[in-house]
Motif scaffolding. Structure first.
Motif, PDB file in Angstrom:
ATOM      1  N   SER A  81     100.907 -18.255  64.850  1.00 24.07           N
ATOM      2  CA  SER A  81      99.893 -18.003  65.869  1.00 24.07           C
ATOM      3  C   SER A  81     100.316 -16.891  66.830  1.00 24.07           C
ATOM      4  CB  SER A  81      99.593 -19.310  66.611  1.00 24.07           C
ATOM      5  OG  SER A  81      98.469 -19.186  67.449  1.00 24.07           O
TER       6      SER A  81
ATOM      7  N   VAL B 181      97.467 -13.898  64.697  1.00 25.20           N
ATOM      8  CA  VAL B 181      96.473 -13.304  65.599  1.00 25.20           C
ATOM      9  C   VAL B 181      96.748 -11.808  65.775  1.00 25.20           C
ATOM     10  CG1 VAL B 181      95.982 -15.442  66.831  1.00 25.20           C
ATOM     11  CG2 VAL B 181      97.835 -13.967  67.644  1.00 25.20           C
TER      12      VAL B 181
ATOM     13  N   PRO C 211      92.336 -17.683  64.724  1.00 21.55           N
ATOM     14  CA  PRO C 211      92.546 -16.237  64.821  1.00 21.55           C
ATOM     15  C   PRO C 211      91.232 -15.465  65.022  1.00 21.55           C
ATOM     16  CG  PRO C 211      93.893 -17.153  63.074  1.00 21.55           C
ATOM     17  CD  PRO C 211      92.979 -18.247  63.502  1.00 21.55           C
TER      18      PRO C 211
END
Length: 420
Positions: free
Chosen positions: A88, A115, A144
């Motif tokens: 992440s 992301v 995302p």
């Protein structure tokens, strides 16, 4: 006694936001079982607001914290290869490190729930890692795409992939944002890659992203919100600079209603009073309210007193309340009245107009010029007398008939008198 052999390969674990990184302990076991050293990194718990704010302060602080920890690992293992598993926001941290730090050097890089924007220029930093970067994608991972849709600086590579050289996208059907962070996944997918067997096993036929994910990718929420804020701001400031003025009747010939004996129809007058209708209806509905004899008070009349200021005695229906009634009616209609119990206070309120149905008329009661008198709503004239609807008329809300000789002026609300 021989010293313990120093590890030749260290794997760094970088967590995401709102995460105490418990998953790091879950993947440590299969990594160490494969002979890999494991070091966790930690930049603290980045909350959702800090993550979404389109400013660099919180992001740069996290990046700098992780980079300092990586440098410590390099000092502890000066001859070891260093690889990274990032989840992440951790992928954003690592991508910025390989982009900005000239002395960064990683063996393998694994992203999951990334992301990072799909357009990230890996080619400009390819000497800082051994390609390919593995990008684990969950076909059910909306976060995302949400990050890219809501704010600036992030991408949706964890939802749609990079699809470019130097990166290998691996799709996993029905996998959500945290699907990858467990011992079984690590043992099946990450250990072989980190051990240089380069196994790229993944879903054979990836399913498409959900309709919701595709929509927020096509129509970014941040642009819709920005457009709404801009339109609302334009509307708000325009309304402040250009408030809608009260609708005023144009010049008309004075209308002489019939005398009460000929059938004076109050409802018809109110119905045809134009802009004044909204306060005349309120006033007419109060007809019949009257004072209570003795020491008791009519609670409705006492309620009228809430529309004025600076009354230094307790409200009571024995106090002259003609001006108080007009203040209450105008407040209920959405205007700020004179806020005074003195009838003459209406002399400076609003703007002066010629007699028109619904205007607030002031009449001298006994001695002309004395400043005391009657105030109420003008309803028309007949034979040099004027019909007024007011309060405290013979201790009631009712119609009054006053001679023209005592008429002083009529007032009408101005733009400044509209209550905010």
């Amino acid at each position: 006694m021989e010293s313990e052999e120093a590890p030749s390969h260290v794997v760094l674990l970088v967590h995401g936001i709102r995460d105490h990184a418990i998953w790091q302990s879950r993947v440590r076991k299969p990594l160490e079982k494969a002979g890999l050293a494991v070091e966790a990194t930690n930049y603290g718990r980045l909350n959702l607001i800090q993550f979404l704010l389109p400013v660099s302060f919180f992001r740069r602080k996290a990046i700098q914290t992780v980079w300092e920890q990586i440098r410590i690992v390099r000092q502890l293992y000066p001859n070891a290869q260093i690889s990274v598993i990032a989840h992440s926001f951790g992928t954003y941290v690592i991508s910025n490190i390989i982009h900005d730090e000239f002395d960064a050097k990683f063996h393998r890089i694994i992203f999951c729930g990334s992301v990072v924007p799909y357009s990230f220029p890996f080619q400009r930093s390819q000497e800082r890692f051994d390609s390919p970067v593995i990008n684990e994608i969950g076909t059910a991972d909306k976060w995302p795409a949400m990050a890219q849709s809501v704010t600036w600086g992030y991408g949706s590579a964890g939802s749609f992939g990079f699809k470019r050289p130097l990166v290998r996208d691996r799709w996993h059907n029905d996998a959500s944002h945290g699907y990858f962070l467990n011992e079984g996944f690590c043992e099946k997918y990450w250990v072989p890659y980190l051990s240089d067997t380069k196994t790229f096993e993944a879903a054979d036929d990836p399913s498409p992203a959900s309709l919701f994910v595709r929509l927020i990718h096509i129509f970014p929420i941040k642009y819709l919100l920005s457009a709404f804020v801009i339109l609302f701001s334009v509307w708000f400031f325009y309304e402040r600079e250009n408030p809608i003025p009260p609708i005023e009747p144009g010049p008309v010939e004075p209308w002489n209603p019939p005398s009460p004996e000929e059938g004076f129809d109050l409802s018809e007058i109110v119905r045809n009073s134009g802009e004044a209708k909204k306060w005349l209806e309120i006033a007419a509905a109060e007809i019949g309210q009257k004072e209570v004899e003795g020491r008791l008070n009519n609670p409705r009349i006492v309620e009228y007193f809430e529309s004025i200021d600076n009354l230094n005695i307790p409200p009571a229906d024995q106090i002259p309340w003609a001006s108080i009634f007009v203040n209450w009616v105008m407040r209920e209609a959405g205007y700020v009245g004179s806020r005074s119990a003195v009838s003459a206070s209406w002399s400076g309120w609003g703007k002066a107009v010629s007699k028109r149905i619904g205007c607030i008329g002031f009449f001298e009661m006994a001695t002309p010029g004395a400043g005391t008198g009657m105030v109420g709503f003008y309803l028309g004239s007949h034979n040099n007398t004027h019909y007024i609807l007011g309060g405290n008329v013979n201790n009631s809300v009712k119609l009054a008939v006053l001679p023209d000789a005592r008429f002083v002026h009529c007032r009408w609300p101005s733009i400044d008198d509209i209550a905010e």
